[in-house]
Structures are given as C-alpha cells and as structure tokens.
Design a protein around this motif. Structure first.
Motif, PDB file in Angstrom:
ATOM      1  N   GLU A 256       0.858  -1.187   0.000  1.00 20.06           N
ATOM      2  CA  GLU A 256       0.000   0.000   0.000  1.00 20.06           C
ATOM      3  C   GLU A 256       0.902   1.248   0.000  1.00 20.06           C
ATOM      4  OE1 GLU A 256      -3.222   0.982  -0.284  1.00 20.06           O
ATOM      5  OE2 GLU A 256      -2.314   2.954  -0.002  1.00 20.06           O
ATOM      6  N   LEU A 257       0.816   2.042  -1.050  1.00 16.62           N
ATOM      7  CA  LEU A 257       1.807   3.115  -1.246  1.00 16.62           C
ATOM      8  C   LEU A 257       1.701   4.261  -0.249  1.00 16.62           C
ATOM      9  CD1 LEU A 257       2.012   3.354  -5.150  1.00 16.62           C
ATOM     10  CD2 LEU A 257       3.292   1.915  -3.580  1.00 16.62           C
ATOM     11  N   THR A 258       0.516   4.466   0.341  1.00 20.74           N
ATOM     12  CA  THR A 258       0.390   5.594   1.285  1.00 20.74           C
ATOM     13  C   THR A 258       1.223   5.396   2.544  1.00 20.74           C
ATOM     14  OG1 THR A 258      -1.551   4.516   2.144  1.00 20.74           O
ATOM     15  CG2 THR A 258      -1.914   6.320   0.599  1.00 20.74           C
ATOM     16  N   LEU A 259       1.719   4.170   2.780  1.00 21.43           N
ATOM     17  CA  LEU A 259       2.524   3.950   3.981  1.00 21.43           C
ATOM     18  C   LEU A 259       3.937   4.484   3.788  1.00 21.43           C
ATOM     19  CD1 LEU A 259       1.312   0.324   4.638  1.00 21.43           C
ATOM     20  CD2 LEU A 259       0.688   2.379   5.917  1.00 21.43           C
ATOM     21  N   PHE A 260       4.252   4.848   2.561  1.00 24.22           N
ATOM     22  CA  PHE A 260       5.603   5.302   2.222  1.00 24.22           C
ATOM     23  C   PHE A 260       5.608   6.815   2.060  1.00 24.22           C
ATOM     24  CE2 PHE A 260       5.177   0.920   1.322  1.00 24.22           C
ATOM     25  CZ  PHE A 260       6.387   0.374   1.696  1.00 24.22           C
ATOM     26  N   ASP A 261       6.808   7.350   1.958  1.00 23.41           N
ATOM     27  CA  ASP A 261       6.903   8.794   1.786  1.00 23.41           C
ATOM     28  C   ASP A 261       6.424   9.163   0.382  1.00 23.41           C
ATOM     29  OD1 ASP A 261       7.776  11.445   2.558  1.00 23.41           O
ATOM     30  OD2 ASP A 261       9.163  11.165   0.885  1.00 23.41           O
ATOM     31  N   CYS A 262       5.379  10.021   0.315  1.00 25.77           N
ATOM     32  CA  CYS A 262       4.781  10.360  -0.989  1.00 25.77           C
ATOM     33  C   CYS A 262       5.846  10.874  -1.954  1.00 25.77           C
ATOM     34  CB  CYS A 262       3.728  11.444  -0.852  1.00 25.77           C
ATOM     35  SG  CYS A 262       2.528  11.192   0.456  1.00 25.77           S
ATOM     36  N   HIS A 263       6.727  11.726  -1.409  1.00 22.94           N
ATOM     37  CA  HIS A 263       7.656  12.409  -2.302  1.00 22.94           C
ATOM     38  C   HIS A 263       8.873  11.570  -2.658  1.00 22.94           C
ATOM     39  CE1 HIS A 263       5.137  15.328  -0.166  1.00 22.94           C
ATOM     40  NE2 HIS A 263       4.942  15.737  -1.404  1.00 22.94           N
ATOM     41  N   ALA A 264       8.946  10.351  -2.056  1.00 27.27           N
ATOM     42  CA  ALA A 264       9.972   9.408  -2.511  1.00 27.27           C
ATOM     43  C   ALA A 264       9.699   9.076  -3.977  1.00 27.27           C
ATOM     44  CB  ALA A 264       9.943   8.141  -1.659  1.00 27.27           C
ATOM     45  N   CYS A 265       8.440   9.079  -4.360  1.00 33.32           N
ATOM     46  CA  CYS A 265       8.091   8.788  -5.752  1.00 33.32           C
ATOM     47  C   CYS A 265       7.697  10.046  -6.520  1.00 33.32           C
ATOM     48  CB  CYS A 265       6.925   7.805  -5.798  1.00 33.32           C
ATOM     49  SG  CYS A 265       7.313   6.208  -5.071  1.00 33.32           S
ATOM     50  N   ILE A 284      19.767   3.818   3.353  1.00 36.99           N
ATOM     51  CA  ILE A 284      20.570   2.627   3.104  1.00 36.99           C
ATOM     52  C   ILE A 284      21.133   2.639   1.680  1.00 36.99           C
ATOM     53  CG2 ILE A 284      20.489   0.100   3.010  1.00 36.99           C
ATOM     54  CD1 ILE A 284      17.912   0.457   4.860  1.00 36.99           C
ATOM     55  N   SER A 285      20.346   3.060   0.756  1.00 39.45           N
ATOM     56  CA  SER A 285      20.777   3.058  -0.646  1.00 39.45           C
ATOM     57  C   SER A 285      19.908   4.037  -1.409  1.00 39.45           C
ATOM     58  CB  SER A 285      20.597   1.644  -1.217  1.00 39.45           C
ATOM     59  OG  SER A 285      20.359   1.705  -2.611  1.00 39.45           O
ATOM     60  N   PRO A 286      20.472   4.631  -2.496  1.00 41.00           N
ATOM     61  CA  PRO A 286      19.593   5.435  -3.345  1.00 41.00           C
ATOM     62  C   PRO A 286      18.589   4.527  -4.046  1.00 41.00           C
ATOM     63  CG  PRO A 286      21.822   5.305  -4.271  1.00 41.00           C
ATOM     64  CD  PRO A 286      21.856   4.610  -2.966  1.00 41.00           C
ATOM     65  N   GLY A 287      17.492   5.113  -4.483  1.00 43.48           N
ATOM     66  CA  GLY A 287      16.555   4.350  -5.296  1.00 43.48           C
ATOM     67  C   GLY A 287      15.604   3.470  -4.523  1.00 43.48           C
ATOM     68  N   LEU A 288      15.500   3.682  -3.188  1.00 46.38           N
ATOM     69  CA  LEU A 288      14.549   2.886  -2.415  1.00 46.38           C
ATOM     70  C   LEU A 288      13.297   3.705  -2.129  1.00 46.38           C
ATOM     71  CD1 LEU A 288      16.821   1.214   0.263  1.00 46.38           C
ATOM     72  CD2 LEU A 288      15.664   0.097  -1.661  1.00 46.38           C
ATOM     73  N   VAL A 289      12.163   3.039  -2.076  1.00 45.61           N
ATOM     74  CA  VAL A 289      10.948   3.702  -1.617  1.00 45.61           C
ATOM     75  C   VAL A 289      10.989   3.677  -0.091  1.00 45.61           C
ATOM     76  CG1 VAL A 289       8.452   3.713  -1.717  1.00 45.61           C
ATOM     77  CG2 VAL A 289       9.736   2.823  -3.634  1.00 45.61           C
ATOM     78  N   ARG A 290      10.970   4.870   0.520  1.00 44.80           N
ATOM     79  CA  ARG A 290      11.140   4.945   1.964  1.00 44.80           C
ATOM     80  C   ARG A 290       9.797   4.949   2.681  1.00 44.80           C
ATOM     81  NH1 ARG A 290      14.065   8.854  -0.609  1.00 44.80           N
ATOM     82  NH2 ARG A 290      12.481  10.416  -0.158  1.00 44.80           N
ATOM     83  N   LEU A 291       9.750   4.273   3.836  1.00 43.57           N
ATOM     84  CA  LEU A 291       8.548   4.376   4.665  1.00 43.57           C
ATOM     85  C   LEU A 291       8.327   5.835   5.050  1.00 43.57           C
ATOM     86  CD1 LEU A 291       8.771   1.543   7.341  1.00 43.57           C
ATOM     87  CD2 LEU A 291       7.045   1.776   5.546  1.00 43.57           C
ATOM     88  N   ASN A 292       7.082   6.237   5.190  1.00 39.60           N
ATOM     89  CA  ASN A 292       6.802   7.546   5.769  1.00 39.60           C
ATOM     90  C   ASN A 292       7.167   7.442   7.248  1.00 39.60           C
ATOM     91  OD1 ASN A 292       5.702   9.703   7.124  1.00 39.60           O
ATOM     92  ND2 ASN A 292       3.814   9.735   5.936  1.00 39.60           N
ATOM     93  N   ASP A 293       8.226   8.121   7.677  1.00 39.74           N
ATOM     94  CA  ASP A 293       8.674   7.961   9.064  1.00 39.74           C
ATOM     95  C   ASP A 293       8.403   9.211   9.896  1.00 39.74           C
ATOM     96  OD1 ASP A 293      10.538   9.732   8.129  1.00 39.74           O
ATOM     97  OD2 ASP A 293      12.290   8.500   8.562  1.00 39.74           O
ATOM     98  N   SER A 294       7.440  10.046   9.464  1.00 37.33           N
ATOM     99  CA  SER A 294       7.256  11.319  10.164  1.00 37.33           C
ATOM    100  C   SER A 294       6.885  11.116  11.629  1.00 37.33           C
ATOM    101  CB  SER A 294       6.217  12.172   9.433  1.00 37.33           C
ATOM    102  OG  SER A 294       5.012  11.470   9.274  1.00 37.33           O
ATOM    103  N   SER A 295       5.961  10.195  11.915  1.00 35.62           N
ATOM    104  CA  SER A 295       5.580   9.992  13.318  1.00 35.62           C
ATOM    105  C   SER A 295       6.656   9.232  14.081  1.00 35.62           C
ATOM    106  CB  SER A 295       4.241   9.262  13.406  1.00 35.62           C
ATOM    107  OG  SER A 295       3.209  10.149  13.018  1.00 35.62           O
ATOM    108  N   MET A 296       7.417   8.407  13.366  1.00 31.43           N
ATOM    109  CA  MET A 296       8.519   7.691  14.021  1.00 31.43           C
ATOM    110  C   MET A 296       9.593   8.681  14.487  1.00 31.43           C
ATOM    111  SD  MET A 296       8.730   4.589  11.311  1.00 31.43           S
ATOM    112  CE  MET A 296       7.338   3.489  11.070  1.00 31.43           C
ATOM    113  N   LEU A 297       9.848   9.697  13.655  1.00 37.51           N
ATOM    114  CA  LEU A 297      10.823  10.727  14.045  1.00 37.51           C
ATOM    115  C   LEU A 297      10.367  11.433  15.317  1.00 37.51           C
ATOM    116  CD1 LEU A 297      11.492  12.420  10.581  1.00 37.51           C
ATOM    117  CD2 LEU A 297      13.233  11.361  12.034  1.00 37.51           C
ATOM    118  N   MET A 298       9.052  11.713  15.397  1.00 42.32           N
ATOM    119  CA  MET A 298       8.536  12.417  16.567  1.00 42.32           C
ATOM    120  C   MET A 298       8.616  11.526  17.804  1.00 42.32           C
ATOM    121  SD  MET A 298       7.769  15.394  15.461  1.00 42.32           S
ATOM    122  CE  MET A 298       8.953  15.316  14.143  1.00 42.32           C
TER     123      MET A 298
END
Ligand code: HEC
Ligand code: HEC
Ligand code: HEC
Ligand code: HEC
Length: 447
Positions: A256-265, A284-298
């Motif tokens: 499900e793409l909304t779980l990832f960072d929108c602007h990664a794509c 970890i590497s360029p070219g990966l779709v990153r999880l949206n970690d905004s709440s994890m950062l907080m």
C-alpha cells in the motif's frame, strides 16, 4: 455454515466479555454493540442545544449549536454530495455514489455497528455519538443527580477525555484503520493527502467544552504535550498495523503506497535529492521507496526525553524495519517489534506524561534533529512544525518562554516553508529552523 457462524458469535461474545473486563468502554463508537439514538436526542434546548452556556451546569450545554454551526464534522456527510466527491467516486468506478458508499461513509459519517433507532440519520455526518459512543445505556443515567463521569463510561460513554482513547478515536478516521482507510487509489482519484496531529487538531476543532476548574476536577488535567506525544505513538502503531494487514498492506504487486513517503516517488527525475544521511538508516541506498517515518521521528525524540532506554530500542527496531523494507530481514517480524514498542511507548506516555523539564529538551531536539538532516522528507518537516507549535505554546503558558510575538513569527516562518509539499526544499527548511533556534534556546524567562 450456521454452526460455524454460531461458533464465531460465541467466540466474539467471549472476546467482548474479556475486553469489557480489561477496558470497559474503549471499544470505538462504531464498533459498539449498544444502540445509537441520533442527534435529535442530544439537541433539545434543555440538553445540549442551548444558544448560550448555562450557569450552574458543569457542561456548556450549547455543544449542539457549536457542532452544527461551526464544526466540520457536522458537514462531513454533505461533502460527499459535492463535485469533488462525485469525481472521486467516478474515478474509482464505485457502483454507488459517494454518499451511499460504505468506503466513504465510514469516515464521513457515523455508521453504527448495529441497527440504530429510527431517530438516527446517517446524513447528520459525524454526530455526537460518533465520538461519544452510542447513547442507549447512558442517555438516561448521565443526567441523573449524582451521575459521575466514571459511571457514564461504565455505561458505554466513550472516554474521549483520556488522551490514549482520544488518539485512537481521532486517528481511526484521520489516519485510518484496517477497516477504513484512504488508500493510494482513493488519493489518486482525488482525495486529499491525510495530515493530522492530535494536539493541533484538538485546538482546530471548534471546542464545545471548556477546560476549567470544574472540568479538571471531573476529568483530570488537560495536557497538550501529552496529547501530542500519545498521538504520535498511536500513529506509529496504526501505520505498522496497516503494513502488517495482509488485506490492507498490499495492492496487487506492490505494498500500500500511502505507507511510504509520498515524495519518494512524486518528484521530478532531474531532482537528484538522495543523500547518504537521514534518520533510521533509511538512506541505506539510493533508489529505495522509503517508509513515511514522520511519526517515528517524533516518537524517537519524545522517548529520548522521557525514557532514553526505550527510545534506543525503538530506534533500533525502526532501523531494522527499514532494512527489511530494503530487502534484508523479515518484514512482518520487524514490523511487529515496532508495533510492540510503540504500544509500550503509548502506555508509558499515558501513565507518566511529559514533565515540564522534558519540554525544553523536546523543543530543542525538534530543531536540532532537523539541523542534523532529519527532515529530508516533507512529512517529517510538517510533523515537526506542528509539534513545535504545541511544545512552544506550552512552554510559553508555563512562563518558560517569553515574547509571544517573536515565537509566533518564528512558527509562521517555519510554516511558510511548508505551504507547497511538492516545492519542499530541505535546505530552506533547515535555514528557517536555524533562525528559530535562538527563540527556544533562550535562557529561562524569570518573571
Ligand atoms: C479513513 C477515513 C476516510 C475515508 C475512508 C474517506 N475519507 Fe474523505 N476525508 C477524510 C478526512 C479525515 C478528511 C479531511 C482531511 C483534512 O482536512 O485533514 C477528508 C477529506 C475529504 C475531502 C476534501 C474535503 C475538502 O474540504 O476539500 C473530500 C472531497 C473527501 N474526503 C471525499 C471522500 C470520498 C468521496 C471518499 C470515498 C471514496 C472518502 N472521502 C473516504 C477521511 C476519509
Ligand atoms: C469529532 C468528535 C466529537 C464530536 C462529533 C462531538 N464531540 Fe463532544 N467532545 C469531543 C471531545 C474530544 C471532547 C473533550 C474531551 C472530553 O471531555 O471527553 C468533548 C467533550 C464534550 C462534552 C464534555 C464537556 C465537559 O465539560 O465535560 C460534552 C457535554 C460533549 N462533548 C457533547 C457533545 C455533543 C452534544 C455533541 C453533538 C452535538 C458532540 N459532543 C460531538 C469530541 C466530539
Ligand atoms: C468518524 C470519522 C472521524 C472522527 C472519529 C474524527 N474525525 Fe475529524 N474529520 C473527519 C472528516 C471526514 C473531516 C473532513 C470534514 C470536512 O473537511 O468538511 C474531519 C475534519 C476535522 C477537522 C477540520 C480540519 C480542517 O482541515 O479544517 C478537525 C480539526 C478535526 N477533524 C479534528 C478531529 C479530532 C480532534 C478528532 C478526535 C476527537 C476527530 N477529528 C475525530 C472525520 C473524523
Ligand atoms: C512507490 C511510489 C509511490 C508512492 C510512495 C506514492 N505514490 Fe502516488 N503515484 C504513484 C504512481 C506510480 C502513480 C500513478 C501515476 C500515473 O497514473 O501516471 C501515482 C499517482 C498519484 C496521484 C494521481 C496523480 C495523477 O496524475 O493522476 C496522486 C494524487 C498521488 N499519487 C498521491 C500520492 C500521495 C498523497 C502519496 C503519499 C501518501 C503517494 N502518492 C505515494 C507512485 C507513488
């Protein structure tokens, strides 16, 4: 078949009985098996429909007026009749119009779990009982002389005053659950991106309650930063729940793409933005779709202030999850570990709260995490700006920061860097944070 269903029902009854022992009224309103009565039963001028607050009543009594005139929840159903919703429904090829589709009604109205009284109308939108729980068992008793909040809750009133319960309630629609969720398909059909922060939105919702001495005596102190912190822990847990849900977490060949960072794509290919920095090993590497970690950062920075050991375990678990997303490690196992720690964090914050001594450290950490490159993604910067609003506001109320005009100007300057998500420039946001730092690093205001 019948037998199987019968067993299912018996098992459900047992599960409910067990739940009711553990957390009497924590079932979300739309999961409750009590009967819903409808707004008309709350709206009388002798009840919650008075034009003005009443002297002598512990509650304002104009709740209905505030809700029906000012609160967007009262109009959430009507929104489904507008052009934008029509287009979303058409793009998705829904068999029914938006206002008749469960996939929309689940969040834009209150849909009770069991048949409601005839006086209930789904077109009332997110009505009183959608947040306070079906009134069948508490409508009579909650106005009796000597009624207590505790007794009301035992009778099925949803404990929206308790931060953890409130976070679960608000986030069930503003983030979603396994049952109701704004998927990437719905967003691509025209639905806005979801953006939520508990404390900010609690203040944005036109208040139909007053936190005065009487309120505090009945329900306890109202702690804005605690509400923010719990909201972050519950958001992380919800995100991971959805990631783990085989029905929700996947869409065809992809997660499900909304779980990832929108602007990664969603950014132009010419914009080479990858940098080998960033929290949680997500670079970890360029070219990966990153999880949206905004709440994890907080949540990371909250835990570093209130329980550094738990904070360290949480960071390690998110790093592990990011490695699993990148292909090394078992994703389900690692997502479960993040979920367990975010649950532990929510309980910890609910029990101990955030002390005033933690606040200054949090405000500085919010800025410094950004200066260290933590907000490479828009969603993280957006959460940080909302969080700084909550924490700085509380510090000011406590007299630990002075100069409200300067603070407001600083916060406005941060928000100005976030107006257009697609135009977000991490370096520009960093320079705004750098300008903001002296305001929170200022010596304690003694006066
Ligand atoms: C998981 C809950 C959820 C579901 C499912 C959902 N929505 Fe929404 N919707 C929201 C929330 C929350 C907002 C408000 C976002 C905000 O302002 O932060 C919103 C906003 C909107 C808006 C924009 C409102 C505006 O002021 O511009 C439209 C239109 C809309 N939804 C239509 C739909 C339609 C049509 C469906 C069904 C296909 C749907 N929604 C499904 C929760 C949901
Ligand atoms: C979107 C969710 C939501 C909706 C819809 C909603 N409320 Fe509330 N209500 C809250 C929250 C949050 C609080 C504050 C926490 C608490 O005291 O439970 C609150 C508090 C209250 C209080 C307590 C005031 C006090 O001093 O203890 C009353 C009474 C109340 N609401 C009545 C209503 C009525 C009547 C309606 C419908 C007309 C309504 N609410 C609709 C979320 C909601
Ligand atoms: C049943 C689903 C549901 C629940 C529960 C719910 N909301 Fe909402 N909320 C919505 C929808 C849908 C909208 C969008 C309505 C619109 O844009 O007209 C909305 C809009 C809002 C807005 C207006 C946002 C804006 O852009 O102006 C605020 C503030 C808000 N909600 C706060 C809360 C808070 C705080 C809680 C918990 C106490 C809560 N909501 C619980 C569905 C829900
Ligand atoms: C893994 C990559 C990926 C992620 C992450 C992602 N998207 Fe998308 N998005 C796509 C693709 C692919 C399309 C389809 C583009 C097309 O149809 O041309 C799309 C389409 C869209 C569209 C419709 C655009 C159009 O031209 O019709 C919207 C709106 C959208 N995404 C919003 C979001 C939001 C909001 C998020 C984050 C919550 C998000 N996306 C996350 C890949 C992604």
């Amino acid at each position: 078949m019948n037998q199987v269903r019968g067993w299912g029902r018996a098992a459900m009854a047992l599960a409910l009985a067990l739940c009711s022992l553990v957390a009497a009224a924590q079932v979300l309103p739309d999961k409750s098996l009590a009967k819903t009565l409808g707004v008309v039963n709350c709206a009388s001028s002798l009840c919650h429909g008075s034009i003005a607050s009443w002297n002598g009543s512990p509650v304002n009594q104009n709740e209905y007026v505030v809700w029906s005139r000012l609160d967007k929840h009262a109009r959430a159903y009507n929104l489904l009749l507008n052009e934008k919703s029509r287009r979303i429904a058409a793009n998705l090829a829904l068999p029914q119009p938006a206002h008749q589709s469960r996939v929309c009604l689940d969040c834009h109205a209150y849909v009770p779990a069991v048949p409601a009284a005839e006086t209930f109308k789904v077109s009332d939108g997110i009505s009183c009982e959608g947040c306070h729980g079906p009134a069948e068992r508490w409508i009579a008793s909650h106005t009796e002389p000597g009624a207590t909040h505790k007794a009301n809750i035992a009778n099925g009133l949803y404990p929206s005053d308790q931060p953890l319960a409130r976070a679960k309630l608000c986030l069930s629609c503003h983030f979603g659950t396994s049952d109701k969720y704004v998927t990437h398909r719905i967003m691509a059909a025209g639905h806005p991106r979801m953006s939520f922060e508990m404390e900010t939105f609690t203040n944005l919702q036109p208040a139909h309650f007053t936190v005065d001495a009487d309120y505090i005596e009945r329900k306890g102190r109202f702690d804005g930063v605690k509400i923010w912190a719990i909201g972050q822990a519950v958001a992380v847990g919800t995100q991971v729940d959805i990631l783990l849900d085989p029905r929700r977490g996947r869409d065809g060949a992809f997660p499900e793409l909304t779980l990832f960072d929108c602007h990664a794509c969603h950014h132009p290919m010419a914009d080479k933005r990858w940098k080998p920095v960033g929290g949680f090993g997500k670079s970890i590497s360029p070219g990966l779709v990153r999880l949206n970690d905004s709440s994890m950062l907080m949540l990371r920075l909250i835990l570093r202030q209130i329980d550094p050991a738990l904070g360290e375990r949480f960071v390690q678990s998110v790093v592990q999850l990011n490695h699993a997303v990148a292909g090394t490690g078992d994703m389900a196992e690692r997502a479960k570990a993040v979920k367990a720690l975010s649950d532990e964090a929510a309980r910890k914050i609910a029990a101990t709260g955030v002390t005033n001594e933690n606040l200054r450290g949090m405000a500085l950490a919010l800025v410094d995490d950004g200066l260290a490159g933590g907000y490479a993604d828009y969603a993280g910067a957006e959460q940080a700006a909302m969080a700084l609003g909550s924490v700085v506001n509380t510090l000011h109320k406590l007299g630990q920061l002075k100069s409200a005009p300067a603070l407001n100007k600083g916060l406005a300057n941060l928000r100005a860097g976030l107006v257009e998500d697609e135009a977000y420039k991490p370096a520009d946001f960093q320079s705004r944070l750098r300008a903001f730092r002296p305001l929170v690093a200022a010596p304690l205001a003694v006066r």
